[in-house]
Design an enzyme around this catalytic site. Structure first.
Site, short mmCIF file in Angstrom:
data_model
loop_
_atom_site.label_atom_id
_atom_site.label_comp_id
_atom_site.label_asym_id
_atom_site.label_seq_id
_atom_site.Cartn_x
_atom_site.Cartn_y
_atom_site.Cartn_z
N LYS A 81 0.85 -1.19 0.00
CA LYS A 81 0.00 0.00 0.00
C LYS A 81 0.89 1.25 0.00
CE LYS A 81 -3.86 2.02 2.65
NZ LYS A 81 -4.69 1.88 3.86
N SER A 156 -9.56 1.76 2.91
CA SER A 156 -8.73 2.46 1.98
C SER A 156 -7.68 1.60 1.28
CB SER A 156 -8.01 3.61 2.71
OG SER A 156 -7.20 3.10 3.74
N SER A 180 -9.66 -0.43 7.23
CA SER A 180 -9.13 -0.38 5.87
C SER A 180 -8.40 -1.61 5.38
CB SER A 180 -8.19 0.82 5.72
OG SER A 180 -8.94 1.98 5.55
#
Ligand code: GLN
Length: 489
Positions: A81, A156, A180
């Protein structure tokens, strides 16, 4: 061969690599091929390190040929990420603010992946600064759900979830401040583990809500997630909130069922707003556990209905402070034209941040401002304590708590972008684990009639990851939801 290779589980891949049946280079090439084939439609990656990944893979293959001791993830490609610092590689946080930021150092988790001989494939898309539940808040692109390209992958960590679900990477790192990792895992039909607060070092993670943030693994099955977790967990002197204990050894225990097992089922997790198909799948999952000898116990988390409101005060207050460093001087985009210092900071921040990030900075600044701090921020901290007390009481009666990960399956792109509250409510079941510092996991437990994945959330007391993963693995051994793949791949 390429697609059969990425259909294999992490454990199978590690065995094949160890036996020399495949090489790290071939596996990395298979992932890169999948990215080339699929990612113009999915848009999971912000940056793919084709040459670097192949070079790492060749180095690992050479090390193995020399007979040297190999790291625990030797040869396995991992997607990261883009909120985790990677030395010499872009780290944008999905924000125009950091579009050109290249960190001079690696986050501790990245260093640990390198030590484990993993191959770093590239950086995945996310909601700007990890603020969002759909990955639509990225300044750069909208990631699509591999199960239905018109739908969001969750957020996210949507890029990481989509990459794993589509077979572009066997493993990925995500971060979880309010859900997330777990929510996108649920919406993309994969496994996502949020470790307990303090279990994984956050040194080099770009901070959002520092009392909530955790880094964790995303994988297609529990065993894969456990492998990645083991490689990144454990004390780090560079993170003062890191728990001073070594990483727990899980793998030898993972196949051992937890017996007797008492599952707490909070009535608050089956409230209005829960999609009927999601509820049915979760109730079926509970029956699978009962068949395995577990006892389901009604528990109550009376303060759970306040979790979203509490979270949006605590998280935004911390974010307003953490994001103060992006002023065009210390960090971040600097406006091209300005009159004076104040004008420069205002313009730089005005241009660099997206709408949701600005909304949160304003909300958090307001909650902390003199005259309001007692009514908002300090009140929220008190409710946070009550939420934690509810869990302490629940874990006095049960080993784990179970319920849905998200109230609905993946929603359509654009469906909630103009309704922040509706978007915030998609984390209604995940947020309290962050407020209470718990360990939590989402595992695949079914599909809707429209073939959208559904996730089961399992929560355990702080630092009880070993128990959590064993319980998750019990379900996985009995079911095959985790083996389904989206048709587009
Ligand atoms: N969706 C939540 C938020 O927007 C959680 C995000 C996260 O866990 N990073 O804050």
């Amino acid at each position: 061969m390429a697609s059969t290779m990425i259909d294999q589980s992490v454990c199978q891949l590690l065995n094949h690599l160890a036996e020399g049946a495949i090489t790290a280079e071939a596996l990395t090439e298979a992932c890169l091929n999948a990215i080339r084939r699929l990612d113009d439609r999915i848009q999971a990656f912000l940056w793919v390190d084709e040459d670097g990944a192949l070079e790492q893979a060749r180095t690992i293959d050479a090390k193995r040929r020399r007979g040297e001791p190999m790291g625990a993830l030797a040869g396995l490609p991992v997607a990261v990420k883009d909120v985790l610092c990677t030395a010499g590689a872009p780290t944008t946080c999905g924000s125009r603010m950091l579009r050109n930021f290249v960190p001079p150092y690696d986050a501790t988790v990245i260093q640990r992946l390198r030590q484990a001989d993993a191959v770093l494939l590239g950086k995945t898309n996310l909601d700007e600064f990890a603020m969002g539940s759909s990955t639509e808040n990225s300044a750069f692109q909208v990631t699509r759900n591999p199960w239905d390209l018109d739908r969001i992958p969750g957020g996210s960590s949507g890029g990481s979830a989509a990459a794993v679900a589509a077979g572009m990477a066997p493993l990925a790192l995500g971060t979880d401040t309010g859900g997330s990792i777990r929510q996108p895992a649920s919406l993309c039909g994969i496994v996502g583990l949020k470790p307990s607060y303090g279990r994984v070092s956050r040194f080099g993670l770009v901070a959002y809500g520092s009392s909530l943030d955790q880094i964790g693994p995303m994988a297609r099955d529990v065993r894969g997630a456990a492998r990645l977790f083991e490689a990144i967990a454990g004390h780090d002197p560079l993170d003062s909130t890191s728990v001073p204990e070594p990483a727990p050894t899980l793998l030898p225990l993972l196949e051992e069922p937890v017996r007797p097992l008492t599952i707490g089922v909070p009535r608050e997790f089956f409230a209005a707003g829960l999609d009927a198909e999601v509820e049915a799948a979760v109730r079926d999952a509970l029956r699978v556990y009962e068949r395995l000898g577990a006892r389901c116990l009604d528990v109550s988390l009376p303060h759970a209905p306040f979790a979203v409101a509490t979270y949006y005060l605590v998280a935004t207050a911390e974010a307003s402070s953490n994001l103060a460093r992006y002023d065009g001087v210390h960090f971040g985009h600097r406006a091209a034209q300005f009159h004076d210092l104040i004008d420069m900071v205002c313009k730089s921040r005005g241009e660099g941040f997206g709408a949701e990030v600005k909304r949160r900075i304003m909300l958090g600044t307001y909650a902390l401002s003199s005259g309001y701090i007692d009514a908002y921020y300090l009140k929220a901290l008190k409710v946070r304590r009550l939420i934690k007390n509810d869990y302490d009481a629940a874990f006095g009666q049960c080993d784990v708590v179970m319920g849905p990960t998200a109230p609905t399956p993946a929603f359509r792109i654009g469906e909630k972008v103009n309704d922040p509250l509706a978007m915030y409510l998609s984390d209604i079941y995940t947020i309290s684990a962050n407020l209470a510092g718990l360990a939590g996991i989402s595992i695949p437990c079914g599909f809707t009639k429209a073939n959208l994945p559904i996730g089961l959330q399992i929560l355990a007391a702080p630092l009880a990851e070993a128990k959590l993963l064993r319980v998750a693995r019990m379900f996985e051994r009995e079911t095959d939801w985790h083996l389904r793949r989206p048709t587009m791949t």
